[in-house]
Design a protein around this motif. Structure first.
Motif, mmCIF file in Angstrom:
data_model
loop_
_atom_site.group_PDB
_atom_site.id
_atom_site.type_symbol
_atom_site.label_atom_id
_atom_site.label_comp_id
_atom_site.label_asym_id
_atom_site.label_seq_id
_atom_site.Cartn_x
_atom_site.Cartn_y
_atom_site.Cartn_z
ATOM 1 N N ARG A 48 0.839 -1.197 0.000
ATOM 2 C CA ARG A 48 0.000 0.000 0.000
ATOM 3 C C ARG A 48 0.876 1.250 0.000
ATOM 4 N NH1 ARG A 48 -3.706 -2.194 5.085
ATOM 5 N NH2 ARG A 48 -4.205 -4.222 4.182
ATOM 6 N N MET A 49 0.228 2.412 -0.190
ATOM 7 C CA MET A 49 0.987 3.661 -0.293
ATOM 8 C C MET A 49 0.884 4.463 1.012
ATOM 9 S SD MET A 49 2.908 4.902 -2.430
ATOM 10 C CE MET A 49 2.773 6.670 -2.392
ATOM 11 N N ALA A 50 1.857 5.358 1.209
ATOM 12 C CA ALA A 50 1.769 6.357 2.294
ATOM 13 C C ALA A 50 1.555 7.698 1.593
ATOM 14 C CB ALA A 50 3.055 6.384 3.110
ATOM 15 N N ASP A 51 0.540 8.429 2.014
ATOM 16 C CA ASP A 51 0.193 9.692 1.357
ATOM 17 C C ASP A 51 0.956 10.827 2.055
ATOM 18 O OD1 ASP A 51 -2.847 11.713 1.133
ATOM 19 O OD2 ASP A 51 -0.928 11.759 0.052
ATOM 20 N N VAL A 52 2.193 11.073 1.602
ATOM 21 C CA VAL A 52 3.037 12.090 2.269
ATOM 22 C C VAL A 52 3.172 13.332 1.389
ATOM 23 C CG1 VAL A 52 4.358 10.523 3.742
ATOM 24 C CG2 VAL A 52 5.083 10.882 1.385
ATOM 25 N N GLU A 53 3.292 14.493 2.037
ATOM 26 C CA GLU A 53 3.468 15.763 1.313
ATOM 27 C C GLU A 53 4.748 15.705 0.475
ATOM 28 O OE1 GLU A 53 0.142 17.358 2.197
ATOM 29 O OE2 GLU A 53 1.627 18.773 1.407
ATOM 30 N N ASP A 54 5.813 15.246 1.118
ATOM 31 C CA ASP A 54 7.152 15.332 0.526
ATOM 32 C C ASP A 54 7.587 13.951 0.018
ATOM 33 O OD1 ASP A 54 10.446 16.092 1.994
ATOM 34 O OD2 ASP A 54 9.800 15.443 -0.014
ATOM 35 N N GLU A 55 7.587 13.787 -1.299
ATOM 36 C CA GLU A 55 7.889 12.472 -1.914
ATOM 37 C C GLU A 55 9.316 12.011 -1.614
ATOM 38 O OE1 GLU A 55 4.565 11.118 -3.947
ATOM 39 O OE2 GLU A 55 6.307 10.826 -5.254
ATOM 40 N N SER A 56 10.176 12.944 -1.131
ATOM 41 C CA SER A 56 11.561 12.525 -0.850
ATOM 42 C C SER A 56 11.614 11.727 0.462
ATOM 43 C CB SER A 56 12.477 13.755 -0.743
ATOM 44 O OG SER A 56 12.233 14.422 0.489
ATOM 45 N N LEU A 57 10.477 11.616 1.155
ATOM 46 C CA LEU A 57 10.467 10.866 2.421
ATOM 47 C C LEU A 57 10.553 9.363 2.183
ATOM 48 C CD1 LEU A 57 7.883 12.844 4.630
ATOM 49 C CD2 LEU A 57 10.377 12.934 4.655
ATOM 50 N N TYR A 58 10.381 8.942 0.931
ATOM 51 C CA TYR A 58 10.613 7.519 0.650
ATOM 52 C C TYR A 58 11.405 7.394 -0.645
ATOM 53 C CZ TYR A 58 6.577 7.881 -2.553
ATOM 54 O OH TYR A 58 5.712 8.250 -3.571
ATOM 55 N N ALA A 59 12.250 6.359 -0.684
ATOM 56 C CA ALA A 59 13.155 6.171 -1.831
ATOM 57 C C ALA A 59 12.439 5.452 -2.970
ATOM 58 C CB ALA A 59 14.370 5.359 -1.396
ATOM 59 N N ALA A 60 11.502 4.567 -2.625
ATOM 60 C CA ALA A 60 10.817 3.789 -3.666
ATOM 61 C C ALA A 60 9.525 3.227 -3.096
ATOM 62 C CB ALA A 60 11.712 2.645 -4.144
ATOM 63 N N HIS A 61 8.559 2.945 -4.005
ATOM 64 C CA HIS A 61 7.307 2.265 -3.632
ATOM 65 C C HIS A 61 7.116 1.098 -4.578
ATOM 66 C CE1 HIS A 61 2.917 1.698 -4.544
ATOM 67 N NE2 HIS A 61 3.035 1.267 -3.295
ATOM 68 N N ILE A 62 6.849 -0.059 -3.987
ATOM 69 C CA ILE A 62 6.635 -1.275 -4.792
ATOM 70 C C ILE A 62 5.303 -1.876 -4.361
ATOM 71 C CG2 ILE A 62 7.466 -3.632 -5.182
ATOM 72 C CD1 ILE A 62 10.319 -2.252 -4.331
ATOM 73 N N GLY A 63 4.365 -2.006 -5.308
ATOM 74 C CA GLY A 63 3.060 -2.536 -4.884
ATOM 75 C C GLY A 63 2.146 -2.795 -6.063
ATOM 76 N N SER A 64 0.865 -2.748 -5.803
ATOM 77 C CA SER A 64 -0.136 -3.050 -6.826
ATOM 78 C C SER A 64 -0.872 -1.772 -7.211
ATOM 79 C CB SER A 64 -1.151 -4.065 -6.272
ATOM 80 O OG SER A 64 -0.508 -5.292 -6.005
#
Ligand code: GZL
Ligand code: ZN
Length: 331
Positions: free
Chosen positions: A125-141
């Motif tokens: 699942r995703m995390a809905d964060v203001e600043d996309e730099s808070l995560y390096a990558a998202h892997i999901g459906s």
């Protein structure tokens, strides 16, 4: 007196040990330097999908593969995930892997990970964060796409029924990306299909027990039997609970009766589809360990992983299935 002195020395050692940030794991011993230390926060064990997802991670992030995995099961509570992430930061892990239970509420703790220079990888699942730099990558459906596969099948599968389509919608954990995407597809389709009627929207929280309870409550509140054409279940464990409740109340499930639609495509659901009780199974791939490792190895090599990676998924009906195909599936 001597005992007091010894206790004071011991306490001082513990404080200094944690203060100097010596990288220790939850057992307190310091890992071999060459192992990559992964702090992993998992939602829980609410569904067969989730169990398969955890097994995929543990199979990849093993010591023989060069990793020390600190695995935390949050038992379906976001506050437990946040606590685990803060502990990983104190332990100065190399990477944090987070399967976020819901989309909101992550900005501050991910900001703390960023300030500690620990890359975060979001999985499933995703995390809905203001600043996309808070995560390096998202892997999901792509959950909206999964839902669209389901409503497209409904569109083609009921032409001959013409008049209204009575639909019961049993949702997964509210606020999770999987629930939001699968719900959005159905709600959009109901908007554009005047002949589709939403009979009820129930919260099944992705578990069999909750789905059985809310479905039984609903059915016992309906005088006699009512015409139910579709039960749209947002995961297999919800489908198992709904199926049990429907059959207990005398409903026939299958193409000629109540059409159960479900998501995940665990072997159990595929078997119920092959025997005709579940009409459509939309795949949601839990085997994400290898993709997460690819992202980590990219960063280990100084590269930048793709920001979003979506896994390929398909839908199954009875005609697509055989015992052999189901037996070969990994989950
Ligand atoms: C989907 C995942 C969902 C599954 C459920 O990627 O988040 O959570 O569909 C699980 O089985 O509980
Ligand atoms: Zn239509």
């Amino acid at each position: 007196m001597k005992r007091m002195f010894l206790l004071a020395v011991l306490a001082l050692g513990l404080v200094l040990g944690s203060a100097c940030g010596a990288r220790t794991n939850s057992q307190g011993d310091s890992p071999n330097e060459e192992l990559i230390v992964i702090g992993m926060s998992q939602v829980g064990a609410e569904s067969d999908w989730r169990v398969a997802n955890s097994e995929s991670m543990k199979a990849v992030f093993s010591e023989e593969n060069g990793y020390r995995l600190l695995f935390n099961d949050a038992r379906q509570k976001q506050e437990n995930q946040i606590t685990a992430i803060r502990r990983f930061i104190q332990q100065q892990v190399d990477y944090i892997v987070l399967m976020p239970i819901s989309e909101s509420g992550w900005d501050s703790v991910l900001q703390e990970a960023k300030e500690a220079s620990i890359p975060v990888i979001l999985v499933d699942r995703m995390a809905d964060v203001e600043d996309e730099s808070l995560y390096a990558a998202h892997i999901g459906s792509d959950f909206l796409r999964e839902g669209t596969l389901a409503v497209n099948w409904m569109e083609s599968g009921f032409r001959e029924r013409g008049e209204t389509l009575g639909i019961i919608h049993i949702q997964g954990t509210l606020g999770s990306t999987a629930q939001l995407g699968r719900t959005a597809a159905l709600e959009a389709a109901i908007e554009t299909h005047g002949h589709w009627e939403l009979l009820a929207q129930l919260d099944g929280d992705f578990t069999q027990a909750k789905a059985y309870e809310v479905m039984t409550d609903y059915l016992s509140g309906v005088p006699g039997q009512r015409r139910i054409d579709v039960v749209y279940c947002e995961n297999d464990n919800i489908a198992f609970g709904a199926l049990q409740a429907l059959e207990e109340q005398g409903y026939r499930c299958g193409r000629e009766g109540v059409n159960i639609i479900t998501f995940d495509a665990t072997r159990g659901a595929l078997a119920e589809c092959l025997n005709g009780k579940i009409s459509l199974v939309v795949e949601c791939n839990p085997l994400l360990g290898p993709l997460v490792e690819e992202a980590i190895q990219t960063m280990e090599a100084g590269g930048t992983p793709e920001k979003h990676r979506y896994v390929e998924e398909q839908a199954f009906t009875q005609e697509d299935l055989t015992e052999a195909l189901i037996a070969c599936r990994e989950y």
